[in-house]
Each structure stands twice: as C-alpha cells, then as structure tokens.
Design an enzyme around this catalytic site. Structure first.
Site, PDB file in Angstrom:
ATOM      1  N   HIS A 124       0.860  -1.184   0.000  1.00  0.00           N
ATOM      2  CA  HIS A 124       0.000   0.000   0.000  1.00  0.00           C
ATOM      3  C   HIS A 124       0.897   1.235   0.000  1.00  0.00           C
ATOM      4  O   HIS A 124       2.032   1.201   0.469  1.00  0.00           O
ATOM      5  CB  HIS A 124      -0.873  -0.047   1.261  1.00  0.00           C
ATOM      6  CG  HIS A 124      -1.964   0.960   1.341  1.00  0.00           C
ATOM      7  ND1 HIS A 124      -1.729   2.267   1.717  1.00  0.00           N
ATOM      8  CD2 HIS A 124      -3.298   0.860   1.119  1.00  0.00           C
ATOM      9  CE1 HIS A 124      -2.889   2.920   1.730  1.00  0.00           C
ATOM     10  NE2 HIS A 124      -3.848   2.099   1.365  1.00  0.00           N
ATOM     11  N   ASP A 201       2.786  -4.548   8.244  1.00  0.00           N
ATOM     12  CA  ASP A 201       1.544  -3.808   8.042  1.00  0.00           C
ATOM     13  C   ASP A 201       0.420  -4.841   8.115  1.00  0.00           C
ATOM     14  O   ASP A 201       0.206  -5.602   7.174  1.00  0.00           O
ATOM     15  CB  ASP A 201       1.582  -3.109   6.686  1.00  0.00           C
ATOM     16  CG  ASP A 201       0.230  -2.536   6.273  1.00  0.00           C
ATOM     17  OD1 ASP A 201      -0.745  -2.670   7.036  1.00  0.00           O
ATOM     18  OD2 ASP A 201       0.156  -1.973   5.167  1.00  0.00           O
ATOM     19  N   GLN A 204      -4.740  -5.325   6.775  1.00  0.00           N
ATOM     20  CA  GLN A 204      -5.668  -6.194   6.059  1.00  0.00           C
ATOM     21  C   GLN A 204      -5.762  -7.597   6.653  1.00  0.00           C
ATOM     22  O   GLN A 204      -6.516  -8.426   6.142  1.00  0.00           O
ATOM     23  CB  GLN A 204      -5.257  -6.290   4.588  1.00  0.00           C
ATOM     24  CG  GLN A 204      -5.379  -4.985   3.835  1.00  0.00           C
ATOM     25  CD  GLN A 204      -6.810  -4.471   3.758  1.00  0.00           C
ATOM     26  OE1 GLN A 204      -7.759  -5.250   3.727  1.00  0.00           O
ATOM     27  NE2 GLN A 204      -6.970  -3.161   3.744  1.00  0.00           N
ATOM     28  N   LYS A 227     -10.489  -0.880  10.465  1.00  0.00           N
ATOM     29  CA  LYS A 227     -10.480  -2.116   9.681  1.00  0.00           C
ATOM     30  C   LYS A 227     -11.045  -3.295  10.471  1.00  0.00           C
ATOM     31  O   LYS A 227     -11.354  -4.337   9.897  1.00  0.00           O
ATOM     32  CB  LYS A 227      -9.052  -2.461   9.244  1.00  0.00           C
ATOM     33  CG  LYS A 227      -8.326  -1.384   8.478  1.00  0.00           C
ATOM     34  CD  LYS A 227      -8.799  -1.262   7.060  1.00  0.00           C
ATOM     35  CE  LYS A 227      -7.871  -0.327   6.278  1.00  0.00           C
ATOM     36  NZ  LYS A 227      -8.318  -0.126   4.895  1.00  0.00           N
ATOM     37  N   CYS A 365      -4.761   2.584  -3.704  1.00  0.00           N
ATOM     38  CA  CYS A 365      -3.525   3.066  -3.060  1.00  0.00           C
ATOM     39  C   CYS A 365      -2.381   2.066  -3.243  1.00  0.00           C
ATOM     40  O   CYS A 365      -1.599   1.816  -2.321  1.00  0.00           O
ATOM     41  CB  CYS A 365      -3.759   3.352  -1.571  1.00  0.00           C
ATOM     42  SG  CYS A 365      -4.865   4.725  -1.266  1.00  0.00           S
TER      43      CYS A 365
END
Length: 407
Positions: A124, A201, A204, A227, A365
């Site tokens: 991202h 990260d 997700q 999220k 993104c």
C-alpha cells in the site's frame, strides 16, 4: 458451522440502510473500512457521557475512571495480539501513522546513507511513501521483492536481497488488492537470520485471522481500528520493548516527558514515551470493545466463514465471460480484485451502486502493483463477518445486469 449470521447482522445498524430509497445495502467494501457494531457505538457514547475527562494526571473521579478505561483498553489489545506486555502497545491514528513513526525514528537513529530497506511489490502507498521520504532525506536505498502473476511473493529473490547494508524489512501481512497472505513467519525468520528487524503492516489481516506477535517474533506491527469494526482515527503500533527503549521519541509535548527544563528534557517510560499530547481515550475504549466483539465470535470461525464466502463468490465470478481475477494465491483473504474485458471499473462501480451494491474501484492506493500487472486499476469486492451467501448472489445478479448495459 455454528455461525449465527442473523444475530451478527442485527448488531450492525448500517446494514439496514436503503440505497436510492429502493435497494437494501450490500456492503462489499470492507477492505477499505468496516461497519460498526452497536456494542462499539454504545461504548463510545457511554465514554463521552459518563467519563469524559483528560487522563493520567487528574486526581478527580472522572479522570481516574477514564484513565483506568484507557489503560484497560491497552491491555485488551495486548492480549488480542499476544504481546508480552501492554507497554508494547502504542496508540496511533492508524496504520499509516504507525509506519511513518517507525520509518522516522528507525531511519534517524539506526540508518545512514546507503543502508537498505526491503519492501514488496504489493505494498500500500502507506508502506511505500514514508520510506521514499526517508530515502530522499537520508540517502537510504529501497529494495522491492517482486511477486509472481498469481500474486505470491518471490521468496527466493527475497532471500537473495539481504546484504550487510540491509537494516529493516517492512512488508504487508496481506495485500489489500490481491488478498495474498504473505508467509510472514518465514519472512521474519529469514530477516532475523541476517540480524534484520521486521515491521508488518497488518491492516488487512487483523480482522480476518489470529495475529500473534510473540509467535511471529515480529519486531513492529501496525494496524487500524476502522479495519476491525472499530472507530476511525485510531490505530495501534506494537513494538518489542528492546526496540522501543532504544529508539528516540516521535513527537514531543505533554505526557511523553519525565522532566522538562530549558537545559534538558528526559522522557517518560513506555508506552508514554511515544504518546505525546492528550490521547484518544474515547476511541481507545471503543476499539477495545470492537476487539472484544471479534474475539467473542472467534477469529478461527470468522476466517472459516469468510473463506466460504470467498470460494463461493470466486466460483460464481469465474463463470462470467471476460472476467479476470487478480490475485489467485492459495492463502488469501476474502478480497477479489477483478476486471471485465471492455468495461471500465468505475462505470461498473456506479451501476452496482445504483443497485445497492457497494464495491471499491481504482488503484486502491497501490499504483506500483497496478503497474506490475499493466493495468490502471480494478474493481474490488471484499467480505466481512456480516456478509452472506445471499448477498454474494445478489452481487452476481447485479454484476451481470451491469455488464449487459456496459457491453
């Protein structure tokens, strides 16, 4: 599968919205943000109306109650990701700030011109641009692990990228475009064999599978509250104590200090060293309630249910002439990015919206990843714990109707 979808859906008021005064909302944009359960919304309301007072330094009752609730929230999050202690949990504004924070404090204190950071081709922008800013300011070098056509990382190439100048690996747990779940435990082990720390990260992944920072042995991990059915504007950065004690502060101001004089300032203990100013003591509690909500259902149950939706939707979509799915790795989150021959994804998104179906269109993104596949963008559907097979069927019906108009 003992999964009470009716009870779960009843907890989310937004799912009752009517679109264009005609269609019930079918919300398939969960990779961008999730809807919120009543339990989280009620917790936020109670916090504002019964203990709205600045925390940590107040001696009055409301301040003490707010402080206890905020610090309990930190403990809930620590337990959720299996951190060794709550002091390793730092509150941020989201994944983006967490990554920027590590990029800033790590590069300023641990890196010099010519040193290297390893990223992946599926990152991202929030895990690309912060490192580019550091590269421009400090002369560090970025190395990018390529991915295969199915969306899986080229692990052999990754292993060959390490050198004496490699100082950090920063990589996504799961791709927001491809759905690919990266072999992060293997990546961390490889990096550590070279003495290199890793930042994950987890934006997700956090709502879809168990994330265990101790089992992974990861050094830093960032995720966003919105999220995982929590509020916007708050997130978490996990860091191993050894790194958080070694690295400098990110922001200066109140709370992160031990003592201030014109001659010298000393810094507070963890985690407050990294939390300058008044913290978001309302949303921290709301985030903890969202995490409790997910935990009560069970991450294994959620993952199995979403996997069923992913398989069902994929099977239906592959039956549509001219439709191509980007990201076909074996281990994949419930995300489907796709294009249909001769159809612009934006047009498709507009027609689906007119039928009550919310999807995402664009580059998500992740423009370098789009360039890797030779495309400008995709349409994307992404599932959450409250979606249903019936919604998948309605989406397929709306998709076919839209394609009849567009082709």
């Amino acid at each position: 599968m003992s999964y009470n979808i009716e009870k779960i859906r009843a907890d989310f008021p937004a799912l009752d919205i009517k679109i264009h005064d005609k269609y019930p909302l079918i919300y398939l944009d969960n990779a961008a943000t999730t809807q919120k359960p009543r339990q989280m919304l009620d917790t936020e309301y109670i916090a504002y109306t019964t203990r709205n007072a600045n925390i940590h330094r107040g001696v009055h009752t409301l301040s003490q109650q707010a402080t206890m609730a905020h610090e309990h929230a930190r403990e809930v999050i620590a337990k959720f990701i299996n951190a060794k202690e709550s002091a390793e949990i730092l509150f941020t504004r989201g994944t983006t700030e967490g990554i920027n924070m590590v990029a800033s404090i790590f590069c300023s204190s641990q890196m010099r011109s010519g040193d290297e950071v390893i990223l992946s081709a599926m990152e991202h922008h929030s895990n690309i641009v912060p490192w580019q800013l550091q590269a421009e300011a400090r002369g560090i070098k970025l190395k990018v692990v390529p991915c295969f056509d199915n969306g899986e990382l080229d692990m052999e190439t990754m292993r060959s990228m390490f050198s004496d100048r490699t100082k950090l690996v920063s990589i996504c747990y799961a791709s927001n475009v491809l759905g690919t779940v990266n072999p992060v435990k293997e990546i961390i082990a490889v990096a550590h064999s070279h003495g290199v720390p890793v930042l994950l990260d987890a934006a997700q992944a956090i709502a879809h599978r168990k994330v265990d920072v101790t089992d992974l042995d990861v050094d830093f991990l960032a995720f966003s509250g919105h999220k995982i059915y929590g509020p916007t504007g708050i997130g978490v950065l996990y860091g191993k104590r050894e790194w958080l004690e070694k690295l400098p502060p990110y922001h200066g101001g109140g709370e992160m200090i031990e003592h201030v004089s014109w001659e010298k300032t000393t810094y507070n203990e963890l985690p407050y060293k990294y939390e300058a100013g008044t913290p978001d003591f309302i949303n921290s509690v709301a985030l903890a309630e969202s995490i409790n909500y997910v935990s009560n259902i069970g991450l294994n149950e959620i993952q199995a249910y979403e996997s069923m939706l992913l398989s069902y939707a994929t099977e239906q979509m592959l039956g549509i002439d001219g439709l191509k799915i980007y990201g076909t790795s074996v281990d994949k989150e419930a995300v489907i990015s796709f294009l249909v021959d001769g159809v612009h994804p934006y047009d498709l998104g507009v027609l689906l919206d007119q039928q009550g179906v919310a999807i995402r269109t664009g580059h998500h993104c992740a423009q370098p990843l789009m360039q890797r596949f030779g495309i400008e963008g995709t349409a994307r559907v992404s599932f959450a714990l409250y979606n249903t097979k019936q919604e998948v069927e309605s989406f397929i019906k709306a998709l076919n109707k839209s394609l009849t108009i567009l082709r």
